[in-house]
Design an enzyme around this catalytic site. Sequence first.
Site, PDB file in Angstrom:
ATOM      1  N   ASP A  67      33.170  63.321  57.030  1.00 47.39           N
ATOM      2  CA  ASP A  67      32.295  64.672  58.286  1.00 47.39           C
ATOM      3  C   ASP A  67      30.853  65.620  56.888  1.00 47.39           C
ATOM      4  OD1 ASP A  67      34.498  65.989  59.942  1.00 47.39           O
ATOM      5  OD2 ASP A  67      32.549  65.036  60.588  1.00 47.39           O
ATOM      6  N   ASP A 108      36.310  65.578  68.437  1.00 56.10           N
ATOM      7  CA  ASP A 108      36.214  66.283  66.759  1.00 56.10           C
ATOM      8  C   ASP A 108      35.897  67.332  66.789  1.00 56.10           C
ATOM      9  OD1 ASP A 108      33.846  65.014  64.201  1.00 56.10           O
ATOM     10  OD2 ASP A 108      35.506  66.778  64.048  1.00 56.10           O
TER      11      ASP A 108
END
Length: 221
Positions: free
Chosen positions: A38, A178
Amino acid sequence: MAKKTALAAPSILSVDYGCLAEEIRSVETAGAEWVHIDVMDGHFAPNLSFGPKTVADIRPVTKLILDCHLMVSNPQDYIETFAEAGADYFTFHIEAALHANRVIQQIKAAGMKPGICIVPSTPVHVLDEILDELDLVLILLVNPGFGGQKMIPSCLEKLPKLVSIRKESGYNFLLSVDGGITTENASLAIEKGADVIVAGNAFFTASDRAAAVKKLKGIDY
Ligand code: DX5
Ligand code: ZN
Protein backbone atom coordinates in the site's frame (compact mmCIF):
# COMPACT_ATOMS: atom_id res chain seq x y z
CA MET A 1 -19.67 -27.55 -7.44
CA ALA A 2 -16.29 -26.98 -5.71
CA LYS A 3 -16.40 -24.15 -3.17
CA LYS A 4 -14.86 -20.92 -4.49
CA THR A 5 -11.59 -19.96 -2.82
CA ALA A 6 -9.45 -16.86 -3.25
CA LEU A 7 -5.81 -15.82 -3.40
CA ALA A 8 -4.49 -14.25 -0.17
CA ALA A 9 -2.65 -10.92 -0.36
CA PRO A 10 -1.49 -9.72 3.08
CA SER A 11 -1.01 -5.94 3.13
CA ILE A 12 2.35 -4.83 4.55
CA LEU A 13 0.83 -1.53 5.70
CA SER A 14 0.42 -3.26 9.07
CA VAL A 15 3.88 -4.81 9.44
CA ASP A 16 6.64 -3.87 11.85
CA TYR A 17 8.96 -2.20 9.30
CA GLY A 18 11.86 -2.96 11.63
CA CYS A 19 11.69 -6.59 10.52
CA LEU A 20 10.23 -6.25 7.04
CA ALA A 21 12.24 -9.04 5.35
CA GLU A 22 11.28 -11.51 8.09
CA GLU A 23 7.65 -10.45 7.86
CA ILE A 24 7.68 -10.92 4.09
CA ARG A 25 9.12 -14.41 4.52
CA SER A 26 6.33 -15.20 6.99
CA VAL A 27 3.75 -14.23 4.34
CA GLU A 28 5.25 -16.89 2.08
CA THR A 29 5.53 -19.52 4.84
CA ALA A 30 1.92 -18.94 5.84
CA GLY A 31 0.78 -19.93 2.34
CA ALA A 32 -0.27 -16.56 0.90
CA GLU A 33 0.29 -16.02 -2.83
CA TRP A 34 0.61 -12.22 -3.10
CA VAL A 35 2.15 -9.39 -1.08
CA HIS A 36 -0.06 -6.28 -1.14
CA ILE A 37 1.99 -3.09 -0.99
CA ASP A 38 0.00 0.00 0.00
CA VAL A 39 1.72 3.13 -1.28
CA MET A 40 0.42 6.43 0.09
CA ASP A 41 1.59 9.97 -0.68
CA GLY A 42 -0.08 11.92 2.14
CA HIS A 43 -2.12 13.75 -0.51
CA PHE A 44 -4.49 11.33 -2.26
CA ALA A 45 -4.59 9.36 1.04
CA PRO A 46 -4.04 11.09 4.43
CA ASN A 47 -1.03 8.97 5.36
CA LEU A 48 2.54 8.31 4.23
CA SER A 49 3.80 4.75 3.78
CA PHE A 50 6.64 3.77 1.44
CA GLY A 51 7.92 4.05 -2.12
CA PRO A 52 9.65 2.13 -4.92
CA LYS A 53 12.84 1.47 -2.94
CA THR A 54 10.83 -0.61 -0.45
CA VAL A 55 9.53 -2.67 -3.38
CA ALA A 56 13.07 -3.05 -4.75
CA ASP A 57 14.29 -4.19 -1.33
CA ILE A 58 11.42 -6.70 -0.98
CA ARG A 59 11.82 -8.12 -4.50
CA PRO A 60 14.88 -10.33 -3.79
CA VAL A 61 13.31 -11.57 -0.54
CA THR A 62 10.33 -13.33 -2.10
CA LYS A 63 9.06 -14.96 -5.28
CA LEU A 64 5.46 -13.99 -4.38
CA ILE A 65 3.50 -11.63 -6.61
CA LEU A 66 4.12 -7.99 -5.60
CA ASP A 67 0.70 -6.35 -5.81
CA CYS A 68 1.27 -2.58 -5.61
CA HIS A 69 -1.68 -0.37 -4.72
CA LEU A 70 -0.89 3.28 -5.35
CA MET A 71 -3.07 5.60 -3.32
CA VAL A 72 -1.30 8.57 -4.85
CA SER A 73 -2.05 11.62 -7.00
CA ASN A 74 -0.38 11.49 -10.44
CA PRO A 75 0.20 7.69 -10.49
CA GLN A 76 1.69 7.98 -14.00
CA ASP A 77 4.76 9.63 -12.45
CA TYR A 78 5.67 6.36 -10.67
CA ILE A 79 5.28 3.72 -13.38
CA GLU A 80 8.92 3.47 -14.41
CA THR A 81 10.33 3.37 -10.88
CA PHE A 82 7.89 0.65 -9.74
CA ALA A 83 8.57 -1.40 -12.85
CA GLU A 84 12.33 -1.17 -12.24
CA ALA A 85 11.73 -2.13 -8.59
CA GLY A 86 10.06 -5.37 -9.69
CA ALA A 87 6.35 -4.72 -9.09
CA ASP A 88 4.04 -7.27 -10.75
CA TYR A 89 0.72 -5.39 -10.49
CA PHE A 90 0.50 -1.59 -10.62
CA THR A 91 -2.96 -0.57 -9.37
CA PHE A 92 -3.90 3.09 -9.44
CA HIS A 93 -7.04 5.05 -8.51
CA ILE A 94 -9.53 6.10 -11.16
CA GLU A 95 -10.13 9.18 -8.97
CA ALA A 96 -6.47 10.19 -9.46
CA ALA A 97 -6.20 9.78 -13.25
CA LEU A 98 -7.55 12.22 -15.82
CA HIS A 99 -6.44 9.87 -18.64
CA ALA A 100 -6.77 6.35 -17.16
CA ASN A 101 -6.54 4.61 -20.54
CA ARG A 102 -3.18 6.26 -21.22
CA VAL A 103 -1.89 5.30 -17.75
CA ILE A 104 -2.94 1.68 -18.40
CA GLN A 105 -1.03 1.64 -21.71
CA GLN A 106 2.04 3.04 -19.94
CA ILE A 107 1.81 0.35 -17.21
CA LYS A 108 1.63 -2.40 -19.83
CA ALA A 109 4.52 -0.89 -21.81
CA ALA A 110 6.59 -0.97 -18.61
CA GLY A 111 5.91 -4.73 -18.29
CA MET A 112 3.51 -4.66 -15.33
CA LYS A 113 -0.11 -5.80 -15.05
CA PRO A 114 -2.51 -2.83 -14.78
CA GLY A 115 -5.07 -2.61 -12.01
CA ILE A 116 -7.63 0.04 -11.13
CA CYS A 117 -9.04 0.84 -7.69
CA ILE A 118 -12.22 2.67 -6.70
CA VAL A 119 -12.89 4.27 -3.31
CA PRO A 120 -16.19 3.64 -1.49
CA SER A 121 -17.97 6.68 -3.01
CA THR A 122 -17.07 5.79 -6.62
CA PRO A 123 -19.65 3.70 -8.53
CA VAL A 124 -18.68 0.75 -10.72
CA HIS A 125 -19.98 2.29 -13.98
CA VAL A 126 -17.10 4.82 -13.90
CA LEU A 127 -14.93 1.88 -15.03
CA ASP A 128 -17.09 0.91 -18.04
CA GLU A 129 -14.72 2.19 -20.71
CA ILE A 130 -11.51 0.63 -19.34
CA LEU A 131 -12.52 -2.77 -17.95
CA ASP A 132 -11.40 -4.52 -21.14
CA GLU A 133 -7.82 -3.27 -20.60
CA LEU A 134 -7.41 -4.39 -16.98
CA ASP A 135 -5.87 -7.38 -15.25
CA LEU A 136 -7.19 -6.38 -11.81
CA VAL A 137 -10.06 -4.38 -10.31
CA LEU A 138 -9.54 -3.52 -6.64
CA ILE A 139 -12.61 -2.58 -4.60
CA LEU A 140 -11.62 -0.48 -1.59
CA LEU A 141 -13.98 -1.31 1.29
CA VAL A 142 -12.73 1.55 3.50
CA ASN A 143 -11.77 5.17 2.98
CA PRO A 144 -8.07 5.03 2.07
CA GLY A 145 -5.32 5.80 4.53
CA PHE A 146 -5.14 3.33 7.39
CA GLY A 147 -5.19 -0.35 8.21
CA GLY A 148 -7.51 -1.80 10.83
CA GLN A 149 -10.62 0.15 9.79
CA LYS A 150 -14.14 -1.35 9.72
CA MET A 151 -15.40 -2.42 6.29
CA ILE A 152 -18.23 -0.43 4.66
CA PRO A 153 -20.47 -3.44 3.86
CA SER A 154 -22.36 -1.79 0.97
CA CYS A 155 -19.09 -1.69 -1.01
CA LEU A 156 -19.27 -5.48 -1.32
CA GLU A 157 -22.29 -5.06 -3.64
CA LYS A 158 -19.88 -3.79 -6.31
CA LEU A 159 -18.50 -7.34 -6.65
CA PRO A 160 -21.56 -9.08 -8.18
CA LYS A 161 -22.02 -6.14 -10.55
CA LEU A 162 -18.46 -6.59 -11.84
CA VAL A 163 -18.80 -10.38 -11.96
CA SER A 164 -21.79 -10.10 -14.31
CA ILE A 165 -20.15 -7.42 -16.48
CA ARG A 166 -17.04 -9.63 -16.76
CA LYS A 167 -19.13 -12.66 -17.72
CA GLU A 168 -21.31 -10.81 -20.27
CA SER A 169 -18.33 -9.08 -21.92
CA GLY A 170 -15.78 -11.88 -21.71
CA TYR A 171 -13.30 -9.73 -19.78
CA ASN A 172 -10.72 -11.49 -17.62
CA PHE A 173 -9.73 -9.07 -14.86
CA LEU A 174 -9.33 -10.46 -11.34
CA LEU A 175 -11.52 -8.95 -8.61
CA SER A 176 -9.80 -7.96 -5.36
CA VAL A 177 -11.10 -6.43 -2.12
CA ASP A 178 -9.14 -4.34 0.35
CA GLY A 179 -9.91 -2.86 3.74
CA GLY A 180 -11.62 -4.20 6.85
CA ILE A 181 -11.34 -7.83 5.74
CA THR A 182 -11.17 -10.29 8.64
CA THR A 183 -11.06 -14.07 8.94
CA GLU A 184 -14.79 -13.79 9.70
CA ASN A 185 -15.98 -11.73 6.71
CA ALA A 186 -13.56 -12.96 4.02
CA SER A 187 -15.89 -15.83 3.03
CA LEU A 188 -18.73 -13.34 2.37
CA ALA A 189 -16.48 -11.33 0.02
CA ILE A 190 -15.49 -14.54 -1.77
CA GLU A 191 -19.12 -15.64 -2.15
CA LYS A 192 -19.87 -12.22 -3.69
CA GLY A 193 -17.09 -12.71 -6.23
CA ALA A 194 -13.70 -11.73 -4.79
CA ASP A 195 -10.80 -13.60 -6.44
CA VAL A 196 -8.14 -11.93 -4.24
CA ILE A 197 -8.41 -11.01 -0.56
CA VAL A 198 -6.22 -8.18 0.77
CA ALA A 199 -5.81 -8.16 4.55
CA GLY A 200 -3.36 -6.26 6.71
CA ASN A 201 -4.43 -6.44 10.34
CA ALA A 202 -6.20 -9.77 9.99
CA PHE A 203 -2.95 -11.38 8.86
CA PHE A 204 -0.22 -9.56 10.78
CA THR A 205 -2.03 -9.63 14.16
CA ALA A 206 -3.03 -13.30 13.82
CA SER A 207 -1.46 -15.66 16.37
CA ASP A 208 -1.52 -18.44 13.74
CA ARG A 209 -0.83 -16.87 10.34
CA ALA A 210 -1.18 -20.10 8.36
CA ALA A 211 -4.63 -20.67 9.88
CA ALA A 212 -5.54 -17.05 9.13
CA VAL A 213 -4.51 -17.49 5.47
CA LYS A 214 -6.76 -20.54 5.14
CA LYS A 215 -9.74 -18.56 6.43
CA LEU A 216 -8.88 -15.53 4.29
CA LYS A 217 -8.72 -17.82 1.24
CA GLY A 218 -12.10 -19.30 2.12
CA ILE A 219 -10.64 -22.79 2.55
CA ASP A 220 -11.51 -23.21 6.18
CA TYR A 221 -15.03 -21.99 6.83
C1 DX5 B 1 -6.33 1.52 2.65
C2 DX5 B 1 -5.37 0.37 2.77
C3 DX5 B 1 -5.89 -0.63 3.83
C4 DX5 B 1 -4.98 -1.84 3.98
C5 DX5 B 1 -5.72 -3.03 4.57
O1 DX5 B 1 -6.36 2.25 3.81
O2 DX5 B 1 -5.28 -0.25 1.50
O3 DX5 B 1 -7.17 -1.05 3.40
O4 DX5 B 1 -4.56 -2.26 2.77
O5 DX5 B 1 -6.00 -2.71 5.87
P1 DX5 B 1 -6.71 -3.78 6.87
O6 DX5 B 1 -6.74 -5.12 6.19
O7 DX5 B 1 -5.83 -3.76 8.08
O8 DX5 B 1 -8.07 -3.23 7.07
ZN1 ZN C 1 -4.44 -1.58 -0.62
